[in-house]
Enzyme design. Sequence first.
Site, PDB file in Angstrom:
ATOM      1  N   LYS A 123       1.245  -1.579   0.458  1.00  0.00           N
ATOM      2  CA  LYS A 123       0.188   0.094  -0.253  1.00  0.00           C
ATOM      3  C   LYS A 123       0.646   1.024   0.132  1.00  0.00           C
ATOM      4  O   LYS A 123       2.167   1.563   0.476  1.00  0.00           O
ATOM      5  CB  LYS A 123      -1.326  -0.195   1.150  1.00  0.00           C
ATOM      6  N   SER A 198      -9.648   1.403   2.626  1.00  0.00           N
ATOM      7  CA  SER A 198      -9.197   2.732   2.017  1.00  0.00           C
ATOM      8  C   SER A 198      -8.075   2.256   1.120  1.00  0.00           C
ATOM      9  O   SER A 198      -6.689   2.241   0.709  1.00  0.00           O
ATOM     10  CB  SER A 198      -8.122   3.495   3.187  1.00  0.00           C
ATOM     11  N   SER A 222      -9.880  -0.653   7.270  1.00  0.00           N
ATOM     12  CA  SER A 222      -8.967  -0.623   5.803  1.00  0.00           C
ATOM     13  C   SER A 222      -8.435  -2.122   4.982  1.00  0.00           C
ATOM     14  O   SER A 222      -8.289  -1.924   3.960  1.00  0.00           O
ATOM     15  CB  SER A 222      -8.207   0.748   5.356  1.00  0.00           C
TER      16      SER A 222
END
EC number: 6.3.5.7
Length: 546
Positions: A123, A198, A222
Amino acid sequence: MLSTVQNPRFLLRQCRHFPPKRRRFHSSTPLFLSQPQTLASTDPPSSPPQSQILTIRDNLINRRTTAVELAQLSLNRLRLTEPQINSFISVSETVLREAEEIDAKIARNEELGPLAGVFVGVKDNICTADMPSTGGSRILENYRPPFDATAVKRVKDCGGIVVGKTNLDEFGMGSTTEGSAFQVTANPWDVSRVPGGSSGGSAAAVSARQCVVSLGSDTGGSVRQPASFCGVVGLKPTYGRVSRFGLMAYASSLDVIGCFGSSVADTGILLHAIAGYDGLDSTSSKHEVPNYTSQFMSISSLESKPLKGLRVGLIRETLDDGVDKAVVSSIVGAASHLEELGCTVTEVSLPSFSLGLPAYYILASSESSSNLSRYDGVRYGSQVGADRLNSLYGDSRAKGFGPEVKMRILTGTYALSAGYYDAYYKRAQQVRTLVQKSFKAALNENDILISPAAPSPAYSIGEKKNDPLAMYAGDIMTVNVNLAGLPALVLPCGFVEGGPAGLPVGLQMIGAAFDEEKLLKVGHIFEQMLKGYKFIPPLLADGIAC
């Protein structure tokens, strides 16, 4: 008209305390559309779900293939799928060189690390040396850290190949990955729908088999919500289990680096690689790191009730009227299958459950307003030319931050301001204590707790972008776990109607602090109840190798 789960009165009302309720969970078969081989079944498959990591390692050691061949195959799949998915903000230019180094080690008969040759997505709010690390924000568009985050360093030390940086909502603030400053990521199960957020890029990349496993971050769900939306396994570890050094801070008391995989085994192997004490993170725990997968066995080699005696609490508030009925059916069906495996499933109540969501958004926004003050165009972040210092600060932040980040900074600043601190921030901290006590009481009576990972399956891109209340309400299943600092595992448990081949639903399993080993063991046995266990999205049905 707001649905129940979107209504502020639902979010703020006090839950009544219900006594434990024991009943048999009979599955009212949800809409399992197409691909019947993925249905939960009482007839176990002949072998456990395949671990891609262990298969890669075995093939390399026995020289059935090379790391370069695997890398070329994976890069080809990424090139074919990326135009539709947009999982990655950037792709590493050193992949083939790293694969060549692994092949050279094999030629010299050197020992391979547990992740040798494995493609790992990271990420883009987790720092990687000599690669862009943008946080999904324009203000860090040109930032290249001089160091690796501890989790990334440990992945590399184990032989993992970082294939690229995955897309995210800006600084992790969002639930759809539409909040990225660079692109919108699509769900591999239906490219017109969101992958969740996210960490949507990390989940979509694993779902589309662009990488074997990936790292995400979880502040309020997330990792877990995208895992549910994309039909993959997602793990949020206990707070302190994995070092946060090198993770861009959003809400420091809630942030955790987590893992994605296409099987529980792969997720556990990745966690074992990155977990453990780190002196660079003052919140890092010295708890011993077990070998999470050492006790994994095929269900066919176990007794007929391999989970006999395990006490499972189904959180009653997560089956409320605001939750999609098909999702509820899938979770009740999962509870029924757990009973068939020998578990005792009881409904439990968390009295403070509905208070967690508003408390979370006050606390997370307050911490973000402090953490993001460093991005001022001087110390960190892109600088906008200005004649005066205050203008430089203001213009750099105004042009560098997106609307969601600005809104949360303003919300947090307000909650921390004189005259409002006691009314908002202090009360939110008190609610956090209530949430922790509720979980402690429930886990004293149960070994694990279960719930949906999200109140609905994946929804359409743009559907909730301009409705923050509806988007925030989607986090109601996950934020309480972050407030309590507990571990949680999400894995697919079926499909509901939607998209070309149905939409995945995720089951969330919550455990006591540092009890990831139990969650992974239960998850590994449960996933073997899924015939064939191949949650392969339609995107890969057109001849793209899985």
